[in-house]
Write a protein that holds these residues in place. Structure first.
Motif, PDB file in Angstrom:
ATOM      1  N   ARG A 137      30.990  52.723  37.936  1.00 21.80           N
ATOM      2  CA  ARG A 137      30.478  52.632  39.295  1.00 21.80           C
ATOM      3  C   ARG A 137      29.930  51.227  39.574  1.00 21.80           C
ATOM      4  NH1 ARG A 137      29.333  56.169  43.696  1.00 21.80           N
ATOM      5  NH2 ARG A 137      28.296  54.883  45.271  1.00 21.80           N
ATOM      6  N   VAL A 138      29.234  50.635  38.610  1.00 21.08           N
ATOM      7  CA  VAL A 138      28.725  49.278  38.804  1.00 21.08           C
ATOM      8  C   VAL A 138      29.879  48.305  39.017  1.00 21.08           C
ATOM      9  CG1 VAL A 138      27.496  47.355  37.709  1.00 21.08           C
ATOM     10  CG2 VAL A 138      26.582  49.676  37.542  1.00 21.08           C
ATOM     11  N   ALA A 139      30.948  48.462  38.231  1.00 23.85           N
ATOM     12  CA  ALA A 139      32.119  47.597  38.415  1.00 23.85           C
ATOM     13  C   ALA A 139      32.675  47.741  39.825  1.00 23.85           C
ATOM     14  CB  ALA A 139      33.189  47.941  37.375  1.00 23.85           C
ATOM     15  N   ASP A 140      32.777  48.970  40.307  1.00 19.77           N
ATOM     16  CA  ASP A 140      33.287  49.204  41.664  1.00 19.77           C
ATOM     17  C   ASP A 140      32.382  48.561  42.709  1.00 19.77           C
ATOM     18  OD1 ASP A 140      35.367  50.645  40.583  1.00 19.77           O
ATOM     19  OD2 ASP A 140      34.471  52.612  40.988  1.00 19.77           O
ATOM     20  N   GLU A 141      31.074  48.701  42.532  1.00 18.59           N
ATOM     21  CA  GLU A 141      30.130  48.158  43.504  1.00 18.59           C
ATOM     22  C   GLU A 141      30.215  46.632  43.569  1.00 18.59           C
ATOM     23  OE1 GLU A 141      28.469  49.696  45.685  1.00 18.59           O
ATOM     24  OE2 GLU A 141      28.492  51.769  44.996  1.00 18.59           O
ATOM     25  N   ILE A 142      30.325  45.994  42.415  1.00 12.57           N
ATOM     26  CA  ILE A 142      30.438  44.533  42.405  1.00 12.57           C
ATOM     27  C   ILE A 142      31.709  44.097  43.132  1.00 12.57           C
ATOM     28  CG2 ILE A 142      30.737  42.501  40.929  1.00 12.57           C
ATOM     29  CD1 ILE A 142      28.981  43.901  38.841  1.00 12.57           C
ATOM     30  N   PRO A 198      46.002  42.778   7.509  1.00 17.65           N
ATOM     31  CA  PRO A 198      47.042  41.926   8.088  1.00 17.65           C
ATOM     32  C   PRO A 198      47.732  42.624   9.257  1.00 17.65           C
ATOM     33  CG  PRO A 198      47.773  42.875   6.004  1.00 17.65           C
ATOM     34  CD  PRO A 198      46.326  43.192   6.128  1.00 17.65           C
ATOM     35  N   GLY A 199      48.319  41.813  10.064  1.00 13.82           N
ATOM     36  CA  GLY A 199      48.992  42.355  11.243  1.00 13.82           C
ATOM     37  C   GLY A 199      48.600  41.578  12.470  1.00 13.82           C
ATOM     38  N   ALA A 200      49.499  41.494  13.438  1.00 13.95           N
ATOM     39  CA  ALA A 200      49.248  40.725  14.648  1.00 13.95           C
ATOM     40  C   ALA A 200      48.160  41.393  15.482  1.00 13.95           C
ATOM     41  CB  ALA A 200      50.540  40.592  15.454  1.00 13.95           C
ATOM     42  N   PRO A 201      47.222  40.612  16.032  1.00 15.61           N
ATOM     43  CA  PRO A 201      46.204  41.186  16.928  1.00 15.61           C
ATOM     44  C   PRO A 201      46.847  41.782  18.175  1.00 15.61           C
ATOM     45  CG  PRO A 201      45.611  38.953  16.243  1.00 15.61           C
ATOM     46  CD  PRO A 201      47.028  39.165  15.822  1.00 15.61           C
ATOM     47  N   SER A 202      46.160  42.771  18.719  1.00 17.48           N
ATOM     48  CA  SER A 202      46.604  43.398  19.971  1.00 17.48           C
ATOM     49  C   SER A 202      45.416  43.384  20.932  1.00 17.48           C
ATOM     50  CB  SER A 202      47.088  44.828  19.722  1.00 17.48           C
ATOM     51  OG  SER A 202      47.496  45.427  20.928  1.00 17.48           O
ATOM     52  N   PRO A 203      45.121  42.206  21.512  1.00 14.87           N
ATOM     53  CA  PRO A 203      43.898  42.077  22.320  1.00 14.87           C
ATOM     54  C   PRO A 203      43.985  42.839  23.628  1.00 14.87           C
ATOM     55  CG  PRO A 203      45.219  40.082  22.470  1.00 14.87           C
ATOM     56  CD  PRO A 203      45.870  40.947  21.438  1.00 14.87           C
ATOM     57  N   ARG A 204      42.804  43.215  24.140  1.00 15.01           N
ATOM     58  CA  ARG A 204      42.718  43.876  25.438  1.00 15.01           C
ATOM     59  C   ARG A 204      42.790  42.831  26.554  1.00 15.01           C
ATOM     60  NH1 ARG A 204      43.931  48.675  26.248  1.00 15.01           N
ATOM     61  NH2 ARG A 204      42.599  48.708  28.082  1.00 15.01           N
ATOM     62  N   ILE A 205      43.680  43.061  27.504  1.00 12.99           N
ATOM     63  CA  ILE A 205      43.839  42.173  28.651  1.00 12.99           C
ATOM     64  C   ILE A 205      43.754  43.019  29.921  1.00 12.99           C
ATOM     65  CG2 ILE A 205      45.358  40.528  29.826  1.00 12.99           C
ATOM     66  CD1 ILE A 205      44.373  39.509  27.151  1.00 12.99           C
ATOM     67  N   GLY A 206      43.057  42.507  30.928  1.00 15.54           N
ATOM     68  CA  GLY A 206      43.038  43.179  32.224  1.00 15.54           C
ATOM     69  C   GLY A 206      41.933  44.192  32.411  1.00 15.54           C
ATOM     70  N   ASP A 207      41.000  44.293  31.461  1.00 17.68           N
ATOM     71  CA  ASP A 207      39.878  45.210  31.622  1.00 17.68           C
ATOM     72  C   ASP A 207      38.813  44.573  32.531  1.00 17.68           C
ATOM     73  OD1 ASP A 207      41.058  47.024  29.879  1.00 17.68           O
ATOM     74  OD2 ASP A 207      40.091  46.131  28.124  1.00 17.68           O
ATOM     75  N   ALA A 208      38.043  45.417  33.212  1.00 11.91           N
ATOM     76  CA  ALA A 208      37.016  44.932  34.142  1.00 11.91           C
ATOM     77  C   ALA A 208      35.730  44.643  33.379  1.00 11.91           C
ATOM     78  CB  ALA A 208      36.767  45.957  35.235  1.00 11.91           C
ATOM     79  N   ARG A 209      35.352  43.356  33.343  1.00  9.16           N
ATOM     80  CA  ARG A 209      34.144  42.918  32.643  1.00  9.16           C
ATOM     81  C   ARG A 209      33.115  42.443  33.662  1.00  9.16           C
ATOM     82  NH1 ARG A 209      36.918  38.508  29.266  1.00  9.16           N
ATOM     83  NH2 ARG A 209      34.796  37.682  29.426  1.00  9.16           N
ATOM     84  N   PRO A 210      31.836  42.819  33.501  1.00  4.77           N
ATOM     85  CA  PRO A 210      30.846  42.533  34.550  1.00  4.77           C
ATOM     86  C   PRO A 210      30.645  41.061  34.833  1.00  4.77           C
ATOM     87  CG  PRO A 210      29.775  43.297  32.544  1.00  4.77           C
ATOM     88  CD  PRO A 210      31.235  43.545  32.372  1.00  4.77           C
ATOM     89  N   GLU A 211      30.619  40.228  33.783  1.00  2.50           N
ATOM     90  CA  GLU A 211      30.379  38.809  34.020  1.00  2.50           C
ATOM     91  C   GLU A 211      31.515  38.181  34.832  1.00  2.50           C
ATOM     92  OE1 GLU A 211      32.485  39.040  30.028  1.00  2.50           O
ATOM     93  OE2 GLU A 211      30.951  40.160  31.118  1.00  2.50           O
ATOM     94  N   ARG A 212      32.748  38.634  34.578  1.00  2.00           N
ATOM     95  CA  ARG A 212      33.902  38.107  35.311  1.00  2.00           C
ATOM     96  C   ARG A 212      33.943  38.658  36.737  1.00  2.00           C
ATOM     97  NH1 ARG A 212      36.436  33.403  34.224  1.00  2.00           N
ATOM     98  NH2 ARG A 212      35.834  32.953  32.084  1.00  2.00           N
TER      99      ARG A 212
END
Length: 736
Positions: A137-142, A198-212
């Motif tokens: 909800r905070v993400a939506d409000e921002i 070992p193994g290639a990283p699978s980073p999270r992209i496109g998530d809603a972060r408050p600072e951004r």
């Protein structure tokens, strides 16, 4: 015997009968009443107190002993100022004692003024349970903010450094250059966590972060953003004085002991100045060290370090990050957590901005979206409001923000908002009062005369006094003596009243586990089977042949519902720091020490009436805790939760707890959502690990290699930047 007579009347000169009169004898050295008297139908009372022998009085103190007489409601809430009487006089006629009806009756908090403030009708309100709903909800409000975003917070975890393109992948590490600490809302892309190695990283992209989200709002919409963070400091000279006194004690060399030993050795007084100087030097060193530690507990500098590069090119600086300084031991923590958007929408949070507090209503033991949290799974409560109450919340934010500013820097007040008539997608339209805990020592500008505001405590006491059928509480801490005494009095006054509580197995403050157990014992003694105290757990059946897992859920919520009529949600725990005074710090500060807290009270339209939001909140929370699900989500409309004044709600709770205990004892290979257990009836304060707690309830856990279930102490860390768990296995509690 001392006899006191009088009459209690209201402001219209009518008798007040739903109260009692109590006397506190100063020579007894306790805040417990020496005696009490009921008020008859004419408002009259006769109060008798055993007098003190003059010789005993002279031996205790040269001051003439006194008796303080006050009017209280049925749970002990003070309704009149104390009348101090000479205890050497045996008969007193007090005449009329006037108690305002607004003070003595109803659910509206007046803070002793006779007038309720920060109350509004026509608010669209929404219950937000756990981090999934609250942070989302905070993400939506921002994102929908057009003009302003104002917030107060305890913590706000941001990446170490700002990068213009935050999701740019570093070719060397294959990870994002900006490593996310906080994710408020996850993209639809499913998380498939990998084990470490070992193994290639699978980073999270496109998530809603408050600072951004905040930066985007600042840069794209030109919104004004104000962030007020808790900033602990040390008071001077109080903190320095106590460090000088306590440092030698902590070091195991009390100054008095050193002086005594040197005196026996024949050197005595000549060395005493050296002892005192050493104590001062040690105290000063500790003062500097503790100040540095406290500076590391606030996120003010981290936020500035992160945000400043992102807004450096802006011609107009619309971002303000400030610390609200709280000097220990005089002041408590700035614990209020809220986000106000465009001055007419708001979210009051139970959680700090930390990924530890993100979770879903299912509270699964393995949950990568909890990110870097490796402690307990957390359950929490928050609340959103659209309408006039948001302006009352802004008024509180304005009060906090202006407290340390000069007059020409202060935020101006805003006009009131018109009430809503439609829910617009929220849960209900409701009457709301903003209630607060504020220290008169800290808010010297806003609270004239040093009089503290304790509206949250008053709201609880009014609701407990008005309760007819049930009182439901879920809270991180249950250690406050005033609340305990009120519950005891309410249970004794009403032999059909039920009290249901949900608490963590171990509060995270030293001394609190034992104190909580003591308070629970007190209300159980008063109410017997009409008191039910429960803890929350998560159960994982395991499908790979391993033993089932059981993990405690840490109750971080600060909420209560009474009779489907009144509900409170906010930041205030049921302990002294949040409500009236901190038992540990207040003696060091030579007076009360309280935190800055804020709750929203939702009220019925008339006394005793059902408030739709209160009823919904009770049903929604109970559906989660009792595992009443439909399609994997809490089913608040289930018939077992239907309102009825004659319901034996504890029968429902205990039946679920009994089935859950049997499930754990038999280590069934079936999941059990809504896993609740009764708080143990003996030595609850000592059962501070999952294993001890379960063993006390009769779950077989010895020997460990033959136990049927595995008690788990916390989560596994998940790294958003790599898509991997921090370790391969969860940590089992093996303490016997």
């Amino acid at each position: 015997m001392i006899s006191v007579i009088g009459r209690v009347i209201d402001d219209a000169n009518q008798p007040v009968t739903s109260v009692k009169v109590v006397a506190l004898a100063d020579w007894l050295l306790t805040d417990k009443p020496a005696n009490s008297a009921k008020v008859d139908s004419a408002g009259q009372f006769v109060l008798e107190v055993e007098s003190i022998d003059p010789a005993d009085a002279a031996a205790i103190s040269p001051v003439v002993p006194s008796l303080r007489v006050r009017v209280v409601d049925r749970v002990g809430r003070q309704l009149s100022t104390d009348q101090v009487l000479d205890a050497t006089v045996t008969t007193h006629n007090l005449g009329n004692i006037t108690v305002s009806r607004a003070e003595g009756e109803g659910l509206l908090v007046t803070n002793g003024t006779g007038t309720a403030k920060l109350v509004s009708e026509g608010n669209a309100v929404k219950l937000l349970v756990d981090g999934l709903e609250a942070f989302g909800r905070v993400a939506d409000e921002i994102q929908i903010a057009q003009n302003s975003i104002n917030m107060t917070q305890l913590f706000f975890g941001v990446p170490e450094d700002f990068h213009p393109n935050n999701e740019e992948i570093d070719p060397a590490t294959k990870e994002p250059r900006e490593k996310a600490n906080l994710v408020f809302k996850f993209s639809p892309t499913e998380i498939v966590p990998q084990d470490p190695g070992p193994g290639a990283p699978s980073p999270r992209i496109g998530d809603a972060r408050p600072e951004r989200l905040l930066l985007k709002s600042l840069l794209d919409k030109k919104t004004i953003v104000r962030i007020l963070m808790n900033e602990p400091t040390l008071s001077f000279p109080e903190a320095f004085f106590w460090l000088v006194v306590l440092t030698p004690v902590a070091a195991g060399i009390p100054a008095g002991l050193v002086a005594g030993v040197t005196a026996l050795m024949g050197v005595g007084l000549p060395f005493l100045p050296l002892v005192l100087v050493a104590s001062v030097i040690l105290g000063f060193i500790e003062y500097i060290k503790i100040r540095k530690v406290l500076e590391g507990t606030t996120d003010v500098d981290d936020l500035k370090h992160y945000f400043d590069p992102g807004v450096a090119s802006e011609p107009v600086q619309r971002l303000s990050v400030r610390g609200f300084k709280q000097a220990a031991p005089d002041h408590g923590v700035q614990h209020c957590k809220m986000v106000i958007v465009d001055n007419d929408r708001a979210v009051v949070l139970g959680s700090p901005f930390s990924q530890r507090y993100w979770d879903t209503p299912l509270h699964q033991i393995e949950e990568p979206r909890r990110g870097g949290n490796d402690s307990d799974i957390v359950h929490d409560l928050s609340m959103a409001v659209v309408g006039p109450a948001a302006r009352d919340l802004f008024e509180t934010f304005r009060l906090y923000w202006n407290e340390d500013l000069s007059q020409n820097q202060e935020l101006p007040a805003l006009p009131a908002l018109a009430p809503n008539t439609q829910t617009s997608g929220e849960d209900a339209i409701a009457k709301v009062q903003v209630v607060r805990t504020m220290s008169g020592k800290r808010f010297t500008k806003a609270l004239k005369g040093g009089q503290s505001e304790k509206g949250i405590l008053e709201g609880y006491l009014r609701a407990i006094a008005a309760a007819q059928h049930y009182i439901y509480m879920e809270n991180q801490y249950f250690t406050d003596g005033v609340i305990t005494d009120a519950l005891v009095a309410a249970l004794k006054a009403n032999n059909t009243l039920q009290v249901i509580m949900v608490v963590p197995i171990k509060p995270d403050v030293v001394f609190y586990p034992r104190r909580q157990a003591k308070r629970i014992d007190q209300i159980r003694e008063a109410g017997g089977k009409r008191v039910g105290v429960f803890t929350r757990w998560s159960y994982d059946k395991r499908v790979n042949g391993d033993r089932p897992l059981v993990a405690p859920i840490y109750i971080h919520a600060k909420g209560a519902v009474v009779d489907d009529s009144w509900v409170t949600i906010g930041s205030a725990n049921l302990d002294g720091l949040s409500l009236d005074y901190n038992l540990l710090l207040s003696p060091l500060a030579f007076g009360e020490t309280t935190a800055c807290e804020l709750n929203l009270n939702v009220l019925p339209n008339s006394p005793g009436a059902i408030a739709p939001f209160a009823q919904f909140a009770r049903r929604r929370l109970w559906a989660e805790h009792l595992g009443i699900l439909k399609d994997g989500v809490p089913h608040h409309e289930h018939s077992s939760l239907a309102h009825g004044p004659d319901h034996d709600w504890l029968k429902l709770w205990r039946s679920v707890a009994e089935r859950a205990l049997e499930h754990a004892q038999k280590a069934k290979r079936e999941d059990f959502p809504g896993f609740i257990l009764e708080y143990p009836k003996e030595d609850g304060g000592c059962l501070d690990t999952p294993r001890k707690h379960l063993a006390a309830l009769g779950v077989t856990l010895k020997p460990i290699n033959q136990a049927v279930i595995r008690p788990i102490t916390g989560s596994r860390k998940f790294h958003f930047s790599t898509g991997k768990w921090d370790k391969k296995r969860l940590t089992e509690d093996i303490k016997q």
